[in-house]
Design a protein around this motif. Structure first.
Motif, mmCIF file in Angstrom:
data_model
loop_
_atom_site.group_PDB
_atom_site.id
_atom_site.type_symbol
_atom_site.label_atom_id
_atom_site.label_comp_id
_atom_site.label_asym_id
_atom_site.label_seq_id
_atom_site.Cartn_x
_atom_site.Cartn_y
_atom_site.Cartn_z
ATOM 1 N N ASN A 176 0.852 -1.351 -0.104
ATOM 2 C CA ASN A 176 0.204 -0.044 0.102
ATOM 3 C C ASN A 176 0.850 1.098 -0.023
ATOM 4 O OD1 ASN A 176 -1.738 -2.327 1.233
ATOM 5 N ND2 ASN A 176 -3.194 -0.562 1.036
ATOM 6 N N ALA A 177 2.076 1.207 0.660
ATOM 7 C CA ALA A 177 2.800 2.436 0.658
ATOM 8 C C ALA A 177 3.287 2.966 -0.850
ATOM 9 C CB ALA A 177 4.106 2.247 1.592
ATOM 10 N N LYS A 178 3.671 1.647 -1.653
ATOM 11 C CA LYS A 178 4.059 2.061 -3.068
ATOM 12 C C LYS A 178 2.786 2.096 -3.981
ATOM 13 C CE LYS A 178 8.489 -0.054 -2.299
ATOM 14 N NZ LYS A 178 9.598 -0.831 -2.724
ATOM 15 N N ASN A 179 1.495 1.857 -3.453
ATOM 16 C CA ASN A 179 0.464 1.659 -4.186
ATOM 17 C C ASN A 179 0.590 0.814 -5.182
ATOM 18 O OD1 ASN A 179 -1.018 4.001 -3.026
ATOM 19 N ND2 ASN A 179 0.001 5.371 -4.031
ATOM 20 N N THR A 180 1.059 -0.383 -5.190
ATOM 21 C CA THR A 180 1.754 -1.302 -6.078
ATOM 22 C C THR A 180 0.925 -2.750 -5.733
ATOM 23 O OG1 THR A 180 3.409 -0.090 -6.581
ATOM 24 C CG2 THR A 180 3.463 -2.470 -7.250
ATOM 25 N N VAL A 181 0.464 -3.544 -6.598
ATOM 26 C CA VAL A 181 0.171 -4.893 -6.691
ATOM 27 C C VAL A 181 1.036 -5.730 -7.301
ATOM 28 C CG1 VAL A 181 -1.695 -6.208 -6.914
ATOM 29 C CG2 VAL A 181 -2.414 -4.159 -6.271
ATOM 30 N N TYR A 182 1.328 -7.013 -6.898
ATOM 31 C CA TYR A 182 2.176 -7.866 -7.585
ATOM 32 C C TYR A 182 1.467 -9.166 -7.853
ATOM 33 C CZ TYR A 182 5.370 -4.614 -5.256
ATOM 34 O OH TYR A 182 6.206 -3.637 -4.858
ATOM 35 N N LEU A 183 1.802 -9.775 -8.862
ATOM 36 C CA LEU A 183 1.514 -11.136 -9.034
ATOM 37 C C LEU A 183 2.775 -12.100 -9.171
ATOM 38 C CD1 LEU A 183 -0.874 -13.114 -9.685
ATOM 39 C CD2 LEU A 183 -0.617 -12.644 -12.052
ATOM 40 N N GLN A 184 3.224 -12.857 -8.326
ATOM 41 C CA GLN A 184 4.182 -13.772 -8.336
ATOM 42 C C GLN A 184 3.598 -15.121 -8.956
ATOM 43 O OE1 GLN A 184 7.565 -13.622 -7.484
ATOM 44 N NE2 GLN A 184 7.768 -15.313 -8.232
ATOM 45 N N MET A 185 4.222 -15.304 -10.221
ATOM 46 C CA MET A 185 3.872 -16.496 -10.960
ATOM 47 C C MET A 185 4.935 -17.724 -10.900
ATOM 48 S SD MET A 185 1.971 -14.645 -14.079
ATOM 49 C CE MET A 185 3.349 -14.054 -14.628
ATOM 50 N N ASN A 186 4.710 -18.870 -10.126
ATOM 51 C CA ASN A 186 5.726 -19.833 -10.021
ATOM 52 C C ASN A 186 5.064 -21.041 -10.849
ATOM 53 O OD1 ASN A 186 7.099 -18.443 -8.461
ATOM 54 N ND2 ASN A 186 6.148 -19.268 -6.544
ATOM 55 N N SER A 187 5.972 -21.875 -11.359
ATOM 56 C CA SER A 187 5.723 -23.150 -12.133
ATOM 57 C C SER A 187 4.832 -22.794 -13.170
ATOM 58 C CB SER A 187 4.931 -24.208 -11.159
ATOM 59 O OG SER A 187 5.781 -24.507 -10.004
ATOM 60 N N LEU A 188 5.274 -21.985 -14.040
ATOM 61 C CA LEU A 188 4.571 -21.367 -15.197
ATOM 62 C C LEU A 188 4.405 -22.629 -16.463
ATOM 63 C CD1 LEU A 188 6.075 -17.686 -15.374
ATOM 64 C CD2 LEU A 188 3.584 -18.286 -15.435
ATOM 65 N N GLN A 189 3.305 -22.574 -16.838
ATOM 66 C CA GLN A 189 3.271 -23.610 -18.135
ATOM 67 C C GLN A 189 2.616 -22.885 -19.322
ATOM 68 O OE1 GLN A 189 3.630 -26.961 -17.375
ATOM 69 N NE2 GLN A 189 4.346 -26.062 -15.508
ATOM 70 N N PRO A 190 2.924 -23.321 -20.497
ATOM 71 C CA PRO A 190 2.467 -22.823 -21.502
ATOM 72 C C PRO A 190 1.173 -22.245 -21.582
ATOM 73 C CG PRO A 190 3.788 -24.851 -22.197
ATOM 74 C CD PRO A 190 3.619 -24.559 -20.588
ATOM 75 N N GLU A 191 0.351 -23.062 -20.881
ATOM 76 C CA GLU A 191 -1.163 -22.545 -20.983
ATOM 77 C C GLU A 191 -1.202 -21.133 -20.313
ATOM 78 O OE1 GLU A 191 -0.032 -25.409 -20.246
ATOM 79 O OE2 GLU A 191 -0.999 -26.091 -18.413
ATOM 80 N N ASP A 192 -0.120 -20.672 -19.536
ATOM 81 C CA ASP A 192 -0.279 -19.293 -18.953
ATOM 82 C C ASP A 192 0.138 -18.189 -19.862
ATOM 83 O OD1 ASP A 192 1.049 -21.070 -16.052
ATOM 84 O OD2 ASP A 192 -1.013 -20.506 -16.273
ATOM 85 N N THR A 193 0.502 -18.572 -21.072
ATOM 86 C CA THR A 193 0.928 -17.569 -22.112
ATOM 87 C C THR A 193 -0.416 -16.749 -22.331
ATOM 88 O OG1 THR A 193 2.587 -18.881 -23.006
ATOM 89 C CG2 THR A 193 1.804 -17.149 -24.313
ATOM 90 N N ALA A 194 -0.210 -15.410 -22.248
ATOM 91 C CA ALA A 194 -1.185 -14.460 -22.411
ATOM 92 C C ALA A 194 -1.044 -13.081 -22.181
ATOM 93 C CB ALA A 194 -2.385 -14.762 -21.456
ATOM 94 N N VAL A 195 -1.617 -12.078 -22.647
ATOM 95 C CA VAL A 195 -1.384 -10.660 -22.300
ATOM 96 C C VAL A 195 -1.847 -10.510 -20.521
ATOM 97 C CG1 VAL A 195 -1.535 -8.261 -22.639
ATOM 98 C CG2 VAL A 195 -1.171 -9.919 -24.488
ATOM 99 N N TYR A 196 -1.468 -10.298 -19.808
ATOM 100 C CA TYR A 196 -1.844 -9.872 -18.657
ATOM 101 C C TYR A 196 -2.165 -8.444 -18.238
ATOM 102 C CZ TYR A 196 -0.874 -14.764 -17.111
ATOM 103 O OH TYR A 196 -0.724 -16.117 -17.063
ATOM 104 N N TYR A 197 -3.391 -8.187 -17.692
ATOM 105 C CA TYR A 197 -3.930 -6.945 -17.458
ATOM 106 C C TYR A 197 -4.201 -6.747 -16.009
ATOM 107 C CZ TYR A 197 -4.596 -6.571 -22.474
ATOM 108 O OH TYR A 197 -4.584 -6.750 -23.800
ATOM 109 N N CYS A 198 -3.672 -5.450 -15.493
ATOM 110 C CA CYS A 198 -4.062 -5.160 -14.239
ATOM 111 C C CYS A 198 -5.473 -4.351 -14.022
ATOM 112 C CB CYS A 198 -3.005 -4.215 -13.568
ATOM 113 S SG CYS A 198 -3.184 -3.828 -11.898
ATOM 114 N N LYS A 199 -6.286 -4.450 -13.200
ATOM 115 C CA LYS A 199 -7.449 -3.727 -13.001
ATOM 116 C C LYS A 199 -7.738 -3.355 -11.475
ATOM 117 C CE LYS A 199 -11.830 -5.530 -12.625
ATOM 118 N NZ LYS A 199 -13.045 -6.035 -12.852
ATOM 119 N N ALA A 200 -8.000 -2.106 -11.534
ATOM 120 C CA ALA A 200 -8.394 -1.595 -10.280
ATOM 121 C C ALA A 200 -9.680 -1.245 -10.287
ATOM 122 C CB ALA A 200 -7.606 -0.439 -9.890
#
Length: 120
Positions: A74-98
Motif C-alpha cells: 500500500n505504501a507504494k500503491n503497487t500490486v504484485y502477481l508472483q507466478m511460479n511453475s509457469l506453464q505454456p497455457e499461462d501464455t497471455a497478455v496480463y492486465y491489471c485492473k483497479a
C-alpha cells in the motif's frame, strides 16, 4: 481517476517464475480491489486473481491456485502477481485492473497489459 502501469512480463521456459507489478497513481485512496486478468490469443479475457486494498482477502481462479500469489504494498500503491511453475497455457497478455468506489459508484480502470510467454 486511477492510472495503472504494469511491468514484469517476459519470455520464460515452463517451470520458471515471473513477478508482475502494477503501480497505481492518481486517486488511489478510492481503490477497493485490484486484480489481474489475462487474455490469450483468440480467447476472451479471464480473471486470474484479486486482492482487496485493505485486509488480507485474496481470490484466485482454480487453475492458478498454489502457483500464483497476489500481494500488495500500500505504501507504494503497487500490486504484485508472483507466478511460479509457469506453464505454456499461462501464455497471455496480463492486465491489471483497479476497482474504485467513489461518489456511490464502482468504476474499473485497466492497465495497458504486459505479455507473458511460456515456452514448453
Amino acid at each position: 481517476q486511477v492510472q495503472l502501469a504494469e511491468s514484469g512480463g517476459g519470455l520464460v521456459q515452463a517451470g520458471a517464475s515471473l513477478r508482475l507489478s502494477c503501480a497505481a497513481s492518481g486517486r488511489t485512496y478510492t481503490i477497493d480491489t485490484m486484480g489481474w486478468f489475462r487474455q490469450a490469443p483468440g480467447k476472451e479475457r479471464e480473471f486470474v486473481a484479486r486482492i482487496w486494498w485493505s485486509g488480507d482477502n485474496t481470490y484466485y481462479r482454480d487453475s492458478v491456485k498454489g502457483r500464483f500469489t497476489v500481494s500488495r504494498d500500500n505504501a507504494k500503491n503497487t500490486v504484485y502477481l508472483q507466478m511460479n511453475s509457469l506453464q505454456p497455457e499461462d501464455t497471455a497478455v496480463y492486465y491489471c485492473k483497479a476497482t474504485d468506489f467513489n461518489a456511490g459508484f464502482y468504476h474499473d480502470y485497466w492497465g495497458q497489459g504486459t505479455q507473458v510467454t511460456v515456452s514448453a
